[in-house]
Motif scaffolding. Sequence first.
Motif, PDB file in Angstrom:
ATOM      1  N   SER A 103       0.900  -1.144  -0.046  1.00 35.15           N
ATOM      2  CA  SER A 103      -0.051   0.107  -0.159  1.00 35.15           C
ATOM      3  C   SER A 103       1.158   1.113  -0.095  1.00 35.15           C
ATOM      4  O   SER A 103       1.917   1.345   0.986  1.00 35.15           O
ATOM      5  N   VAL A 104       0.684   2.049  -1.052  1.00 37.06           N
ATOM      6  CA  VAL A 104       1.626   3.325  -1.214  1.00 37.06           C
ATOM      7  C   VAL A 104       0.651   4.441  -0.777  1.00 37.06           C
ATOM      8  O   VAL A 104      -0.372   4.735  -1.183  1.00 37.06           O
ATOM      9  N   ASP A 105       1.560   5.238  -0.035  1.00 35.18           N
ATOM     10  CA  ASP A 105       0.727   6.670   0.396  1.00 35.18           C
ATOM     11  C   ASP A 105       1.803   7.672   0.485  1.00 35.18           C
ATOM     12  O   ASP A 105       3.190   7.424   0.914  1.00 35.18           O
ATOM     13  N   HIS A 106       1.420   9.039   0.008  1.00 27.74           N
ATOM     14  CA  HIS A 106       2.486  10.038   0.059  1.00 27.74           C
ATOM     15  C   HIS A 106       2.488  10.846   1.183  1.00 27.74           C
ATOM     16  O   HIS A 106       3.456  11.555   1.648  1.00 27.74           O
ATOM     17  N   GLU A 107       1.418  10.868   2.110  1.00 26.01           N
ATOM     18  CA  GLU A 107       1.510  11.498   3.178  1.00 26.01           C
ATOM     19  C   GLU A 107       1.769  10.779   4.528  1.00 26.01           C
ATOM     20  O   GLU A 107       1.309   9.728   4.696  1.00 26.01           O
ATOM     21  N   ILE A 108       3.098  11.505   5.308  1.00 27.94           N
ATOM     22  CA  ILE A 108       3.457  10.762   6.201  1.00 27.94           C
ATOM     23  C   ILE A 108       2.523  10.270   7.403  1.00 27.94           C
ATOM     24  O   ILE A 108       2.565   9.249   7.989  1.00 27.94           O
ATOM     25  N   ASP A 109       1.800  11.279   7.667  1.00 23.94           N
ATOM     26  CA  ASP A 109       0.556  11.028   8.639  1.00 23.94           C
ATOM     27  C   ASP A 109      -0.158   9.823   8.311  1.00 23.94           C
ATOM     28  O   ASP A 109      -0.722   9.187   9.349  1.00 23.94           O
ATOM     29  N   TYR A 110      -0.859   9.919   7.361  1.00 24.96           N
ATOM     30  CA  TYR A 110      -1.786   8.790   6.640  1.00 24.96           C
ATOM     31  C   TYR A 110      -0.887   7.505   6.570  1.00 24.96           C
ATOM     32  O   TYR A 110      -1.572   6.595   7.024  1.00 24.96           O
ATOM     33  N   THR A 111       0.367   7.490   6.198  1.00 29.43           N
ATOM     34  CA  THR A 111       1.102   6.258   6.266  1.00 29.43           C
ATOM     35  C   THR A 111       1.042   5.903   7.587  1.00 29.43           C
ATOM     36  O   THR A 111       1.065   4.528   7.864  1.00 29.43           O
ATOM     37  N   LYS A 112       1.614   6.561   8.452  1.00 33.11           N
ATOM     38  CA  LYS A 112       1.666   6.081   9.954  1.00 33.11           C
ATOM     39  C   LYS A 112       0.257   5.649  10.498  1.00 33.11           C
ATOM     40  O   LYS A 112       0.229   4.390  11.198  1.00 33.11           O
ATOM     41  N   LYS A 113      -0.745   6.359  10.171  1.00 28.81           N
ATOM     42  CA  LYS A 113      -2.273   5.888  10.737  1.00 28.81           C
ATOM     43  C   LYS A 113      -2.342   4.282  10.003  1.00 28.81           C
ATOM     44  O   LYS A 113      -2.781   3.454  10.531  1.00 28.81           O
ATOM     45  N   ALA A 114      -2.080   4.437   8.838  1.00 28.81           N
ATOM     46  CA  ALA A 114      -2.280   2.890   8.053  1.00 28.81           C
ATOM     47  C   ALA A 114      -1.423   1.765   8.756  1.00 28.81           C
ATOM     48  O   ALA A 114      -1.988   0.538   8.868  1.00 28.81           O
ATOM     49  N   ILE A 115      -0.169   2.209   8.900  1.00 25.43           N
ATOM     50  CA  ILE A 115       0.949   1.046   9.420  1.00 25.43           C
ATOM     51  C   ILE A 115       0.209   0.720  10.785  1.00 25.43           C
ATOM     52  O   ILE A 115       0.109  -0.477  11.095  1.00 25.43           O
ATOM     53  N   ASN A 116      -0.211   1.441  11.588  1.00 23.57           N
ATOM     54  CA  ASN A 116      -0.835   1.326  13.038  1.00 23.57           C
ATOM     55  C   ASN A 116      -2.112   0.349  12.544  1.00 23.57           C
ATOM     56  O   ASN A 116      -2.309  -0.550  13.595  1.00 23.57           O
ATOM     57  N   LEU A 117      -3.066   0.674  11.791  1.00 24.34           N
ATOM     58  CA  LEU A 117      -4.033  -0.100  11.602  1.00 24.34           C
ATOM     59  C   LEU A 117      -3.761  -1.340  11.172  1.00 24.34           C
ATOM     60  O   LEU A 117      -4.390  -2.379  11.696  1.00 24.34           O
ATOM     61  N   VAL A 118      -2.821  -1.554  10.336  1.00 25.22           N
ATOM     62  CA  VAL A 118      -2.487  -2.826   9.986  1.00 25.22           C
ATOM     63  C   VAL A 118      -1.924  -3.686  11.091  1.00 25.22           C
ATOM     64  O   VAL A 118      -2.232  -4.845  11.247  1.00 25.22           O
ATOM     65  N   LYS A 119      -1.135  -3.160  11.786  1.00 18.72           N
ATOM     66  CA  LYS A 119      -0.582  -3.678  13.153  1.00 18.72           C
ATOM     67  C   LYS A 119      -1.777  -4.107  14.237  1.00 18.72           C
ATOM     68  O   LYS A 119      -1.543  -5.239  14.702  1.00 18.72           O
ATOM     69  N   ASP A 120      -2.526  -3.324  14.301  1.00 19.77           N
ATOM     70  CA  ASP A 120      -3.656  -3.404  15.390  1.00 19.77           C
ATOM     71  C   ASP A 120      -4.463  -4.777  14.884  1.00 19.77           C
ATOM     72  O   ASP A 120      -4.907  -5.420  15.615  1.00 19.77           O
ATOM     73  N   HIS A 121      -4.868  -4.812  13.393  1.00 19.10           N
ATOM     74  CA  HIS A 121      -5.417  -5.775  13.034  1.00 19.10           C
ATOM     75  C   HIS A 121      -4.737  -7.171  12.731  1.00 19.10           C
ATOM     76  O   HIS A 121      -5.299  -8.149  12.270  1.00 19.10           O
ATOM     77  N   GLN A 122      -3.469  -6.932  13.088  1.00 12.18           N
ATOM     78  CA  GLN A 122      -2.527  -8.208  13.109  1.00 12.18           C
ATOM     79  C   GLN A 122      -2.371  -8.781  11.427  1.00 12.18           C
ATOM     80  O   GLN A 122      -2.287  -9.918  11.240  1.00 12.18           O
ATOM     81  N   LEU A 123      -2.126  -7.801  10.704  1.00  9.46           N
ATOM     82  CA  LEU A 123      -2.038  -8.230   9.487  1.00  9.46           C
ATOM     83  C   LEU A 123      -0.623  -7.889   8.601  1.00  9.46           C
ATOM     84  O   LEU A 123      -0.619  -7.734   7.482  1.00  9.46           O
TER      85      LEU A 123
END
Length: 233
Positions: A103-123
């Motif tokens: 998953s590619v994102d240009h905004e660092i804040d959205y990237t961090k949110k997405a990384i945390n979501l993926v981690k929280d969902h154990q993916l």
Amino acid sequence: MVLAFWIFASTMKILREIQMKGKQSDAIFHQIESSIQLNNFVKPILPFPNTRNWVSSPDFLAVIVKNVLLKRPKVIVELGSGVSSLYGGYLLKQHHIEGKLYSVDHEIDYTKKAINLVKDHQLNDFVEVLHCPLVRQNINDHSWTWYDIDNIKLNEIDFLIIDGPPTNEVYNARYPAIPMFYKYLDSGAIILVDDYDRKGETEMVKKWLAEYPDLVFVEKLYTEKGTAVLMKK
């Protein structure tokens, strides 16, 4: 005569408003129906973010889900992270598909949110969120502002989802997707283009088809924002 005309005009206005409300109700129902259907194919361990505040609409997510289940892709690349990253990850995990989603994102804040979501969902084993800032670069003899993907090493992509970058200020901002990823697309690769109803995206797809003979237009899907389905021969 004036009163009759006024009554006629008022009646027509009311009928148009009723018709418009009916269309809006149908659109809302369609998105709710898509959301319910999505829940039949993934079983999340935590609630998802609201899709109304994230880019992908439920009916576009349903198109992604359908293609992942039918094609069982090994390498998925999506431009623009969010709820779609979670759906993709859950599909790979819960339906035992031997693949990975980048998953590619240009905004660092959205990237961090997405990384945390993926981690929280154990993916984490199924989804990798990549921060690729927008930079000026020359593509097909024109200057574009597009993702810096120099550090991404991807081969044999068989599913490409184009839902970024944002096009608020730049016309045809998503055009570089095919020129930049074409050499990595495997034979038979599926490409989904969201927001196809916009003039820029419609012209963009026509331009791709003219420039890349091995690119085939499969169909247009009447999702909330319009979806074009393409395939590489």
